[in-house]
Design an enzyme around this catalytic site. Structure first.
Site, short mmCIF file in Angstrom:
data_model
loop_
_atom_site.label_atom_id
_atom_site.label_comp_id
_atom_site.label_asym_id
_atom_site.label_seq_id
_atom_site.Cartn_x
_atom_site.Cartn_y
_atom_site.Cartn_z
N HIS A 70 -7.70 -5.26 -1.37
CA HIS A 70 -6.43 -4.68 -0.92
C HIS A 70 -5.65 -5.61 0.01
O HIS A 70 -4.44 -5.48 0.14
CB HIS A 70 -6.72 -3.35 -0.21
CG HIS A 70 -5.55 -2.44 -0.08
ND1 HIS A 70 -4.75 -2.08 -1.16
CD2 HIS A 70 -5.00 -1.81 1.00
CE1 HIS A 70 -3.80 -1.26 -0.75
NE2 HIS A 70 -3.92 -1.10 0.55
N SER A 92 0.84 -1.19 0.00
CA SER A 92 0.00 0.00 0.00
C SER A 92 0.89 1.26 0.00
O SER A 92 1.64 1.46 -0.94
CB SER A 92 -0.97 -0.04 1.19
OG SER A 92 -2.00 0.90 1.05
N ASP A 118 -9.24 -4.68 -6.04
CA ASP A 118 -8.89 -3.75 -4.96
C ASP A 118 -9.75 -2.49 -5.08
O ASP A 118 -9.56 -1.67 -5.98
CB ASP A 118 -7.40 -3.41 -5.06
CG ASP A 118 -6.87 -2.69 -3.83
OD1 ASP A 118 -7.66 -2.03 -3.13
OD2 ASP A 118 -5.65 -2.77 -3.57
#
Length: 722
Positions: free
Chosen positions: A699, A592, A667
């Site tokens: 995610h 991320s 995602d």
């Protein structure tokens, strides 16, 4: 090759005696090393008890058990699913104010990170009657304070269900997917303001305040969902990217008896957020936090529940951004406790019922990291802070006047507390980097440990056979003079005369923390596995990370990825100069925000890093959501250089090392668009790289054998390229 039993026994014995028992990815992600926890631990309010949701593997049943805070002994079982054939597994639960009625959530279906629909059952603990509430799944059912009604959301509308008459009243009718939402947050509020239930009952059960989201003008994002079908389906939802239109929000007050609704006049605000609403102890005064789009000015409003007239009682401004507080607590006279970073560190403040400042309860060059509550009988505030070190968390109590502070947690490490309703006891959740999570009963006056509840000794004993590497915490000073918290993990057979490759891990996002003295998650075992295989693993929290004050955290404002990348590169240079490190073999990994960082580091630090792995990275902040991105960057229209100067997509020509890019195609948070456009930039620059797309994964990239395959893939990439 076939081995006889004697050979096998010798191999097992020699593995333990002459070396370490080896960690494997398969063991990590099948839960072999999982610590025991107290699931759904809730402190009851009317008795000195707490409840825990337990699961019986032998029978497949779930139970809500009640324990006494003073003795830790089980008092009773409120409900056991094996006694009710119609009741599926209980996944979560909530009480009414009397704690005689329970709402049981079953068959949850996740929507986004926090939101879900579920089937709900109503259970009366006195009569032992269980009733399925509706023939359809709903969201966020909530008891009225008097326990007579339940407000809930369904398909973007709000309803009230009367428990005695078994009738439903409709509050709103205009809810429509991807257009109007009543009482439930939109995607970006849920993700970035971390709440789903956007309605609240007044203390007298007469009024419901709710936020309405008009997201009709918000641009849509679509994802293909492949599954195993002949044709993919398309999932479309509203997602405001940086600089784009947000939902238009409005605040409404519904009178339950009159069945009428008033809109609160917020016309003095434009392009704003309502990140929190909460009724005060005055049944007819609602509080609301109003935040401007830049998020550098926050108003606390008090709103008259009868006239819907609002007035500002408190305003906070910040040259960077104002953090939304979860700690607003109203005392009996409607004075209130509030947390703020206004003096440069997060601290606790007291204001009277008009918003006039009374006193600062905590102060110092350290952060309050959690506010636990206020004991009105002793005028005492309980909280968690990093006062004794930014990598440790401790429990304290202090008088509301800011005097008589007492350290309650006796052990140094990560301490968290669940207090009994009378604040006589607390359950301390404690761990360190070497001590698995430990639960104990402690006295709230002195902090003395009274009894151990669970110490995960079985796990600790199991792990002894692995002779695990340990983290060495230290402060790393870069050549530029920046002092950064860090840890390093060396192989257990470390030889200072050898040269080792280094694998750096980090997240680096605003206010985050990776260098912390606590028992880690499954990733920690992966790091230990890499150390077992001859790698030094290191982690550095650079500028922009949390718990060291506002200046350290907010220095990255308007230029995310500048100082953070600089610090990782500088830290790698310092580590590379250690006599036992091979400076030509340094890699970096992140997920991320950490993936954004790893991507930048392999490009801007191409003379330092040999390889990088980026999982689900943001590759240009223009692709990410408005609330998060603009909090730190303002809009792309206002700050184009801040976006472009630190986007790894714009520096692909500088890539020299080996790069692995990973993303889930489903995602909803950091869209696969980020990696697709990054790939295209590298393709057009004729740059070679490796990549992996995980179909339909969000995610978190998990489910089935996904994590095993992912971490084996990353492990192999490290072995081949570092």
């Amino acid at each position: 090759m076939h081995l006889n039993k004697i050979t096998v026994l010798f191999l097992v014995w020699s593995c333990v005696v002459f070396g370490q028992k080896k960690i494997t990815v398969e063991e990590i992600y099948s839960g072999v090393y999982t610590a025991k926890a107290m699931d759904e631990l809730k402190s009851m309010q009317n008795t000195n008890h707490y409840t825990v949701l337990n699961f019986d593997k032998n029978t497949g049943s779930s139970q809500i058990d009640v324990y006494d805070f003073g003795t830790l002994k089980k008092v009773t079982t409120l409900i056991d699913t094996k006694q009710f054939k119609a009741l599926p597994k209980i996944e979560s639960y909530s009480f009414d104010a009397s704690e005689k009625q329970l709402l049981l959530a079953c068959n949850k279906k996740q929507i986004f990170r926090h939101s879900f629909t579920a089937d709900y059952f109503l259970f009366d603990t006195a009569t032992q009657v269980l009733v399925k509430l509706f023939d359809f799944p709903v969201q966020e059912p909530t008891f009225s304070p008097d326990g007579k009604k339940i407000a809930y959301a369904r398909e973007n509308n709000l309803y009230v269900y009367d428990l005695s008459s078994k009738t439903t009243t409709t509050i709103t009718t205009d809810g429509k997917k991807n257009s109007i939402i009543n009482g439930i947050t939109d995607w970006v509020y849920e993700e970035e303001f971390a709440f789903v239930k956007a309605f609240d009952w007044s203390k007298d059960s007469q009024i419901i305040a709710y936020i309405r989201f008009d997201e009709s003008q918000v641009p849509e994002f679509s994802m293909s969902i492949f599954k195993k079908d002949l044709y993919p389906t398309i999932e479309t939802f509203k997602y405001p990217k940086a600089g784009e239109k947000n939902s238009e929000v409005s605040l409404h007050i519904y009178d339950v008896n009159a069945k009428s609704t008033q809109k609160v006049n917020l016309e003095t605000y434009s392009d704003f957020y309502i990140p929190r609403i909460q009724w005060t102890n005055d049944a007819h005064v609602l509080s609301a936090q109003i935040l401007n789009r830049h998020q550098d000015s926050l108003d606390l409003l008090f709103i008259d529940g009868n006239s819907a007239v609002a007035k500002v009682v408190l305003n906070e401004k910040d040259k960077a951004y104002v953090a939304v507080t979860n700690d607003l607590t109203f005392l009996k006279d409607n004075s209130f406790i509030w947390t703020s970073e206004k003096d440069g560190f997060n601290h606790i403040y007291l204001y009277d019922k008009t918003g006039k400042f009374k006193n600062q309860v905590t102060k110092g060059n350290w952060e309050v990291t959690k506010y636990y509550g206020f004991d009105a009988k002793t005028n005492t505030v309980f909280y968690q802070s990093v006062e004794n070190s930014s990598i440790n968390k401790a429990i304290y109590k202090i008088g509301l006047d800011g005097k008589n502070k007492v350290l309650l947690s006796p052990k140094t490490g990560a301490n968290a507390a669940t207090f009994s309703p009378n604040f006589q006891y607390y359950i301390n959740t404690f761990s360190t980097a070497e001590q698995p999570t430990r639960y104990s009963l402690n006295d709230s006056k002195t902090g003395k440990e009274l009894q151990v509840i669970e110490n995960n000794e079985a796990l600790a004993t199991q792990l002894k056979a692995y002779n695990l590497p340990v983290k060495e915490f230290f402060v790393l000073k870069t050549d530029k003079g920046n002092e950064l918290n860090a840890w390093i993990m060396k192989p257990k057979d470390f030889d200072a005369s050898k040269k080792y490759p280094v694998f750096m891990i980090q997240y680096s996002g605003p206010g985050s923390q990776q260098v912390v003295n606590q028992w880690g998650n499954s990733n920690e075992y992966w790091f230990m596995m890499l150390a077992q295989q001859g790698y030094i693993v290191a982690c550095v929290d650079g500028r922009g990370t949390g718990f060291k004050g506002a200046n350290f955290k907010k220095c990255t404002q308007k230029q995310l990825g500048k100082f953070e990348v600089e610090d990782q590169i500088d830290a790698a240079k310092v580590i590379g100069n250690y006599p036992f490190v091979d400076k030509t073999r340094i890699g970096i990994w992140g997920w991320s925000y950490g993936g954004f960082m790893a991507s930048n580091c392999i490009m801007k630090g191409n003379d330092v890093f040999k390889m990088a792995i980026a999982v689900a990275p943001v590759t240009n902040w223009r692709f990410y959501d408005s609330v998060y991105t603009e909090r730190y960057m303002q809009t792309p229209q206002e700050n184009p250089r801040g976006y472009d100067d630190n986007s790894p997509m714009n520096f692909v020509q500088q890539l020299k090392g080996k790069f692995l890019l990973i993303h889930g195609s489903g995602d909803d948070n950091v869209h696969v668009q980020n990696s697709m456009q990054m790939m295209e930039a590298m393709i057009q620059a004729n740059i070679q790289f490796d990549s992996q797309i995980y179909p339909d994964n969000d995610h978190s990239i998990r489910g089935g054998k996904t994590r095993m395959q992912l971490y084996n893939k990353m492990t192999n990439f490290i072995k081949e390229n570092l």
